[in-house]
Each structure stands twice: as C-alpha cells, then as structure tokens.
Design a protein around this motif. Structure first.
Motif, PDB file in Angstrom:
ATOM      1  N   GLU A  40      32.554  51.700  46.304  1.00  0.00           N
ATOM      2  CA  GLU A  40      34.000  51.589  46.133  1.00  0.00           C
ATOM      3  C   GLU A  40      34.472  50.233  46.664  1.00  0.00           C
ATOM      4  OE1 GLU A  40      37.622  52.734  44.782  1.00  0.00           O
ATOM      5  OE2 GLU A  40      35.765  53.871  44.579  1.00  0.00           O
ATOM      6  N   GLY A  41      35.455  49.651  45.989  1.00  0.00           N
ATOM      7  CA  GLY A  41      36.015  48.388  46.451  1.00  0.00           C
ATOM      8  C   GLY A  41      37.206  48.631  47.363  1.00  0.00           C
ATOM      9  N   PHE A  42      37.292  47.858  48.439  1.00  0.00           N
ATOM     10  CA  PHE A  42      38.393  48.016  49.392  1.00  0.00           C
ATOM     11  C   PHE A  42      39.126  46.686  49.575  1.00  0.00           C
ATOM     12  CE2 PHE A  42      35.579  51.518  50.460  1.00  0.00           C
ATOM     13  CZ  PHE A  42      36.467  52.564  50.672  1.00  0.00           C
ATOM     14  N   ASN A  43      40.424  46.790  49.887  1.00  0.00           N
ATOM     15  CA  ASN A  43      41.262  45.599  50.031  1.00  0.00           C
ATOM     16  C   ASN A  43      41.774  45.362  51.446  1.00  0.00           C
ATOM     17  OD1 ASN A  43      41.379  44.937  47.135  1.00  0.00           O
ATOM     18  ND2 ASN A  43      42.557  46.820  46.949  1.00  0.00           N
ATOM     19  N   ILE A  44      41.879  46.435  52.241  1.00  0.00           N
ATOM     20  CA  ILE A  44      42.529  46.318  53.554  1.00  0.00           C
ATOM     21  C   ILE A  44      41.525  46.582  54.672  1.00  0.00           C
ATOM     22  CG2 ILE A  44      44.428  47.125  54.992  1.00  0.00           C
ATOM     23  CD1 ILE A  44      45.767  48.166  52.428  1.00  0.00           C
ATOM     24  N   PRO A  45      41.223  45.573  55.492  1.00  0.00           N
ATOM     25  CA  PRO A  45      40.274  45.765  56.593  1.00  0.00           C
ATOM     26  C   PRO A  45      40.899  46.516  57.762  1.00  0.00           C
ATOM     27  CG  PRO A  45      41.111  43.529  56.614  1.00  0.00           C
ATOM     28  CD  PRO A  45      41.662  44.174  55.376  1.00  0.00           C
ATOM     29  N   SER A  46      40.079  47.244  58.480  1.00  0.00           N
ATOM     30  CA  SER A  46      40.553  47.971  59.651  1.00  0.00           C
ATOM     31  C   SER A  46      40.734  47.014  60.828  1.00  0.00           C
ATOM     32  CB  SER A  46      39.548  49.060  60.037  1.00  0.00           C
ATOM     33  OG  SER A  46      39.902  49.625  61.283  1.00  0.00           O
ATOM     34  N   MET A 156      33.597  37.542  48.717  1.00  0.00           N
ATOM     35  CA  MET A 156      33.720  38.589  47.713  1.00  0.00           C
ATOM     36  C   MET A 156      32.871  39.801  48.088  1.00  0.00           C
ATOM     37  SD  MET A 156      33.531  36.059  44.377  1.00  0.00           S
ATOM     38  CE  MET A 156      34.232  37.247  43.239  1.00  0.00           C
ATOM     39  N   GLN A 157      33.421  40.989  47.837  1.00  0.00           N
ATOM     40  CA  GLN A 157      32.729  42.217  48.216  1.00  0.00           C
ATOM     41  C   GLN A 157      31.633  42.573  47.215  1.00  0.00           C
ATOM     42  OE1 GLN A 157      35.143  45.771  48.663  1.00  0.00           O
ATOM     43  NE2 GLN A 157      33.329  47.065  48.707  1.00  0.00           N
ATOM     44  N   LEU A 158      30.404  42.621  47.714  1.00  0.00           N
ATOM     45  CA  LEU A 158      29.261  43.042  46.906  1.00  0.00           C
ATOM     46  C   LEU A 158      29.296  44.564  46.775  1.00  0.00           C
ATOM     47  CD1 LEU A 158      26.512  42.185  45.574  1.00  0.00           C
ATOM     48  CD2 LEU A 158      25.461  42.743  47.781  1.00  0.00           C
ATOM     49  N   ILE A 159      29.298  45.073  45.545  1.00  0.00           N
ATOM     50  CA  ILE A 159      29.419  46.523  45.366  1.00  0.00           C
ATOM     51  C   ILE A 159      28.152  47.173  44.809  1.00  0.00           C
ATOM     52  CG2 ILE A 159      31.938  46.542  45.195  1.00  0.00           C
ATOM     53  CD1 ILE A 159      31.675  46.632  42.163  1.00  0.00           C
ATOM     54  N   ASN A 160      27.079  46.396  44.653  1.00  0.00           N
ATOM     55  CA  ASN A 160      25.801  47.015  44.269  1.00  0.00           C
ATOM     56  C   ASN A 160      24.676  46.569  45.206  1.00  0.00           C
ATOM     57  OD1 ASN A 160      25.724  44.341  43.182  1.00  0.00           O
ATOM     58  ND2 ASN A 160      24.165  44.962  41.685  1.00  0.00           N
ATOM     59  N   PRO A 161      24.876  46.701  46.522  1.00  0.00           N
ATOM     60  CA  PRO A 161      23.876  46.206  47.480  1.00  0.00           C
ATOM     61  C   PRO A 161      22.508  46.872  47.366  1.00  0.00           C
ATOM     62  CG  PRO A 161      25.463  47.633  48.584  1.00  0.00           C
ATOM     63  CD  PRO A 161      26.002  47.365  47.211  1.00  0.00           C
ATOM     64  N   GLU A 162      22.456  48.054  46.776  1.00  0.00           N
ATOM     65  CA  GLU A 162      21.183  48.765  46.673  1.00  0.00           C
ATOM     66  C   GLU A 162      20.359  48.311  45.473  1.00  0.00           C
ATOM     67  OE1 GLU A 162      22.293  52.836  46.589  1.00  0.00           O
ATOM     68  OE2 GLU A 162      22.743  52.948  48.733  1.00  0.00           O
ATOM     69  N   PHE A 163      20.975  47.569  44.547  1.00  0.00           N
ATOM     70  CA  PHE A 163      20.218  47.101  43.377  1.00  0.00           C
ATOM     71  C   PHE A 163      20.769  45.762  42.871  1.00  0.00           C
ATOM     72  CE2 PHE A 163      23.366  50.288  42.231  1.00  0.00           C
ATOM     73  CZ  PHE A 163      24.056  49.762  41.143  1.00  0.00           C
ATOM     74  N   ASP A 172      36.474  43.307  41.845  1.00  0.00           N
ATOM     75  CA  ASP A 172      37.652  42.567  41.394  1.00  0.00           C
ATOM     76  C   ASP A 172      38.884  43.342  41.851  1.00  0.00           C
ATOM     77  OD1 ASP A 172      39.688  41.226  40.171  1.00  0.00           O
ATOM     78  OD2 ASP A 172      39.074  41.668  38.109  1.00  0.00           O
ATOM     79  N   PRO A 173      39.528  42.911  42.935  1.00  0.00           N
ATOM     80  CA  PRO A 173      40.680  43.650  43.467  1.00  0.00           C
ATOM     81  C   PRO A 173      41.845  43.770  42.492  1.00  0.00           C
ATOM     82  CG  PRO A 173      39.848  42.079  45.073  1.00  0.00           C
ATOM     83  CD  PRO A 173      39.189  41.753  43.770  1.00  0.00           C
ATOM     84  N   VAL A 193      38.384  54.134  34.112  1.00  0.00           N
ATOM     85  CA  VAL A 193      37.211  53.253  34.125  1.00  0.00           C
ATOM     86  C   VAL A 193      37.659  51.833  34.457  1.00  0.00           C
ATOM     87  CG1 VAL A 193      35.313  52.283  32.773  1.00  0.00           C
ATOM     88  CG2 VAL A 193      36.002  54.671  32.429  1.00  0.00           C
ATOM     89  N   ILE A 194      37.051  51.231  35.466  1.00  0.00           N
ATOM     90  CA  ILE A 194      37.407  49.877  35.886  1.00  0.00           C
ATOM     91  C   ILE A 194      37.073  48.889  34.774  1.00  0.00           C
ATOM     92  CG2 ILE A 194      36.901  48.048  37.560  1.00  0.00           C
ATOM     93  CD1 ILE A 194      36.332  50.305  39.591  1.00  0.00           C
ATOM     94  N   LYS A 195      38.010  47.987  34.489  1.00  0.00           N
ATOM     95  CA  LYS A 195      37.868  47.101  33.333  1.00  0.00           C
ATOM     96  C   LYS A 195      37.190  45.762  33.612  1.00  0.00           C
ATOM     97  CE  LYS A 195      41.780  48.633  30.485  1.00  0.00           C
ATOM     98  NZ  LYS A 195      43.012  48.165  29.797  1.00  0.00           N
ATOM     99  N   SER A 196      37.025  45.389  34.874  1.00  0.00           N
ATOM    100  CA  SER A 196      36.447  44.062  35.124  1.00  0.00           C
ATOM    101  C   SER A 196      35.780  43.967  36.491  1.00  0.00           C
ATOM    102  CB  SER A 196      37.521  42.974  35.000  1.00  0.00           C
ATOM    103  OG  SER A 196      38.552  43.172  35.959  1.00  0.00           O
ATOM    104  N   TYR A 197      34.810  43.065  36.566  1.00  0.00           N
ATOM    105  CA  TYR A 197      34.099  42.743  37.803  1.00  0.00           C
ATOM    106  C   TYR A 197      33.783  41.248  37.779  1.00  0.00           C
ATOM    107  CZ  TYR A 197      33.020  47.779  37.636  1.00  0.00           C
ATOM    108  OH  TYR A 197      33.105  49.142  37.554  1.00  0.00           O
ATOM    109  N   TYR A 198      33.343  40.752  38.913  1.00  0.00           N
ATOM    110  CA  TYR A 198      32.707  39.436  38.949  1.00  0.00           C
ATOM    111  C   TYR A 198      31.207  39.696  39.006  1.00  0.00           C
ATOM    112  CZ  TYR A 198      37.178  37.154  39.568  1.00  0.00           C
ATOM    113  OH  TYR A 198      38.458  36.697  39.354  1.00  0.00           O
ATOM    114  N   VAL A 199      30.467  39.022  38.142  1.00  0.00           N
ATOM    115  CA  VAL A 199      29.039  39.302  37.993  1.00  0.00           C
ATOM    116  C   VAL A 199      28.240  38.009  38.125  1.00  0.00           C
ATOM    117  CG1 VAL A 199      27.270  40.231  36.455  1.00  0.00           C
ATOM    118  CG2 VAL A 199      29.555  41.242  36.463  1.00  0.00           C
TER     119      VAL A 199
END
Length: 254
Positions: A40-46, A156-163, A172-173, A193-199
């Motif tokens: 999941e993509g997140f925008n607000i840090p704790s 930028m947040q990596l969202i597929n760290p396992e592969f 893409d926020p 369905v999310i329409k875009s990412y950075y790849v």
C-alpha cells in the motif's frame, strides 16, 4: 545468403507472432492475476515513530519526522527532530540515498475505511497491508514527473520490495482509480484499480499510466519469450499489473 537471411527473418517473425497469440485464462487464473501484490502507498509519515534517513555519503540520521515537502506527492525535502539532540534537521532529497519512515495511524485508519468501501478489495487485496506496522522504504530516484517535467531527484516509495530485482515499482501519490458504482451508500462495486505508477527497469524510469501499458509491454516484458508466450500483450490487462511484474521476475530469475 539473402534467401537464408529472409527465411531466418520469416522464421523469427512467425515465432514472435505465435508467442503473441491470445491466451484464454480460466476463472481461477484471472482471480489469481487480479490479486494486488504491491504494498500500500502512504502519504503521511508518523511523527511518533523514529524515521531513518541514509545520506549518499553513508551517514545515518534518526529522528521523528516533523515536515515533508513534496511536488505532485513526491518528496523533495524532509525534516526530522533528531532523536538524540532534539534539534530539527532538514534534508534535501538530492543528498539522501534512502529512508525508512512509518505511516501515520490516522492514514492507516482512513485506508481501512476505504478498503471496506469497495467490494472488489475483499477478493484482490490484503487488509493487513493497510495496517502495516513496518517501516516504508523510500529510494532516491531522478525522474520526470508524469513524463512532462524536468528531471529532479525525489524520495519515492518502493511498493514491490519483495520482487524488485528487475522491475521496481514506485507509488504515485497522485494516481487516480478506475470508477465503479454504488447504490444508496452501499460499498462500491467494481473500479478501484490504481491507474498509474512510476516504474524503473534498467536505467530507465518513467510514469506509467494504464492507457500506455500496451505500448510499454515490450519494454517491460518483451525480453522473456517464455513470459510473452504465457502472458501475451493482447491477453493481459492493466488490472493484472502487479501479478505480471511478480511473475516476470520469477520466470526471469528462474
């Protein structure tokens, strides 16, 4: 020699055409391919958990995130209150190699509500990815936002760290989602369905929108003939993107 070259060209063309023939998938296959495998993509840090910022020179800084500046959602500057000295330190993305921060509880709660607001999520996404207790990995990348702006360094947040061995996918926020419908305030049917990412693949990083998926299929997956035969361009959909990246990585790595 020319005749042999022509035969070879025709042979390769026929093989490629065969590999691109449409494949009919079973309902079980489609259900598997529609499963969302990205984080999941997140925008607000704790501000209550210690973030870790690793500089390009190897220096490690730890502290509580106090401010984030972004452009189109991508971070170009971040400030933390040092956990030891309590002083606020500001870091520009161009000096940072990577960082690990935690999502805020408020955003996690909001995402749980959104999860239950779409029936499609129940069969394609894991609720636990919205409530993760783990840190989020951000990596410095030089990118043109939406392929239109001048290149600039962002975290930028990596969202597929396992592969992400071959293809790295970044959140893409500002991404929009496909539409669905609901009746009388009931959970939404379809869409979501999310329409875009950075790849990123190799040295090339781009903003990839669902409308451009087919045009970039060969760049992303075309160097693996076995994959192309099993998941040809004309048979797959954008909805399967996370599965395709995962499967391509597995098949390429052997």
């Amino acid at each position: 020699m020319k005749f042999k070259a022509l035969l070879l060209a025709l042979s390769l063309s026929s093989a490629f055409s065969f590999a691109q023939e449409k494949v009919k998938y079973s309902k079980e296959d489609i259900k598997k391919m529609e499963t969302y495998l990205f984080n999941e993509g997140f925008n607000i840090p704790s501000p209550k958990k210690i973030s870790t910022i690793i500089m390009k020179d190897g220096t490690i800084n730890k502290g509580y995130c106090s401010k984030v500046d972004s452009k189109r959602g991508q971070i170009y500057e971040i400030a933390i209150k040092d956990s030891a000295t309590k002083k606020q330190i500001t870091f520009n993305a161009e000096n940072v190699s990577e960082m690990y921060i935690y999502p805020s509880n408020a955003e996690k709660i909001a995402k749980v509500g959104k999860y239950f607001g779409n029936i499609r999520n129940f069969g394609t996404k894991k609720l636990t990815k919205n409530t993760t207790a783990e840190s989020i990995h951000f990596i410095n990348q030089t990118v043109s936002l939406k392929n239109k702006k001048d290149d600039k360094e962002f975290l930028m947040q990596l969202i597929n760290p396992e592969f992400n061995d071959i293809i790295s996918v970044y959140y893409d926020p500002r991404a929009k989602e496909t539409g669905g419908f609901s009746v009388g305030g009931s959970p939404q049917l379809g869409g979501g369905v999310i329409k875009s990412y950075y790849v990123k693949k190799g040295d090339k990083i781009m903003w990839l929108h669902k409308d451009d998926f087919e045009d970039n299929y060969d760049f992303l997956f075309g160097d693996n003939a076995e994959f192309v035969k099993k998941y040809p361009k004309k048979s797959v959909e954008w909805d399967y993107f996370s599965f395709l990246v995962s499967q391509y990585t597995e098949m390429t790595n052997g």
